[in-house]
Design a protein around this motif. Structure first.
Motif, mmCIF file in Angstrom:
data_model
loop_
_atom_site.group_PDB
_atom_site.id
_atom_site.type_symbol
_atom_site.label_atom_id
_atom_site.label_comp_id
_atom_site.label_asym_id
_atom_site.label_seq_id
_atom_site.Cartn_x
_atom_site.Cartn_y
_atom_site.Cartn_z
ATOM 1 N N LYS A 32 0.843 -1.192 0.000
ATOM 2 C CA LYS A 32 0.000 0.000 0.000
ATOM 3 C C LYS A 32 0.881 1.247 0.000
ATOM 4 N N PRO A 33 0.456 2.298 -0.670
ATOM 5 C CA PRO A 33 1.237 3.540 -0.664
ATOM 6 C C PRO A 33 1.311 4.138 0.736
ATOM 7 N N ALA A 34 2.473 4.710 1.055
ATOM 8 C CA ALA A 34 2.687 5.332 2.364
ATOM 9 C C ALA A 34 2.933 6.822 2.168
ATOM 10 N N PRO A 35 2.564 7.648 3.148
ATOM 11 C CA PRO A 35 2.754 9.094 3.001
ATOM 12 C C PRO A 35 4.194 9.519 3.254
ATOM 13 N N MET A 36 4.537 10.651 2.675
ATOM 14 C CA MET A 36 5.818 11.307 2.896
ATOM 15 C C MET A 36 5.527 12.796 2.977
ATOM 16 N N THR A 37 6.089 13.489 3.966
ATOM 17 C CA THR A 37 5.876 14.930 4.077
ATOM 18 C C THR A 37 7.194 15.657 3.877
ATOM 19 N N VAL A 38 7.087 16.835 3.268
ATOM 20 C CA VAL A 38 8.247 17.691 3.049
ATOM 21 C C VAL A 38 7.959 19.018 3.735
ATOM 22 N N SER A 39 8.827 19.408 4.673
ATOM 23 C CA SER A 39 8.610 20.672 5.384
ATOM 24 C C SER A 39 9.159 21.834 4.560
ATOM 25 N N LEU A 80 5.204 5.580 -2.571
ATOM 26 C CA LEU A 80 5.035 6.691 -1.651
ATOM 27 C C LEU A 80 4.208 7.788 -2.303
ATOM 28 N N PHE A 81 3.649 8.672 -1.485
ATOM 29 C CA PHE A 81 2.984 9.869 -2.011
ATOM 30 C C PHE A 81 3.265 11.023 -1.049
ATOM 31 N N ILE A 82 3.257 12.231 -1.589
ATOM 32 C CA ILE A 82 3.527 13.395 -0.761
ATOM 33 C C ILE A 82 2.217 13.839 -0.118
ATOM 34 N N ALA A 83 2.208 13.829 1.206
ATOM 35 C CA ALA A 83 1.039 14.241 1.969
ATOM 36 C C ALA A 83 1.218 15.704 2.376
#
Length: 86
Positions: A32-39, A80-83
């Motif tokens: 399953k795709p998991a989130p990734m965040t960029v500050s 992954l996907f950018i949340a």
């Protein structure tokens, strides 16, 4: 008598082979795709599943260099996907 015995063995073999064949055809669960965040500072965080250190390095480098094509390729490759970050 022998014909009936061989017919029963043949039917039993066909049924058992179909059951074994169905058991071997099941594939593992998809990732399953998991989130990734960029500050705003460019820091990368993974609130779900964490990829390998080499992949994290490549993702951080792509974010810092603003290389959108490489970033998209890495996101797709690693599921992954950018949340949105707060």
């Amino acid at each position: 008598m022998f014909k009936l015995f061989f017919i029963l063995i043949a039917i039993t073999t066909m049924i058992s082979m179909s059951v074994v064949g169905k058991m071997g055809s099941y594939s593992p669960a998809p990732i399953k795709p998991a989130p990734m965040t960029v500050s705003l500072s460019g820091a990368v965080a993974f609130p779900g599943r964490i990829p390998s250190p080499d992949t994290v390095f490549k993702l951080r480098r792509a974010v810092q260099m603003e290389d959108v094509e490489t970033l998209n390729a890495l996101l797709i490759e690693n599921h992954l996907f950018i949340a949105p970050s707060e």
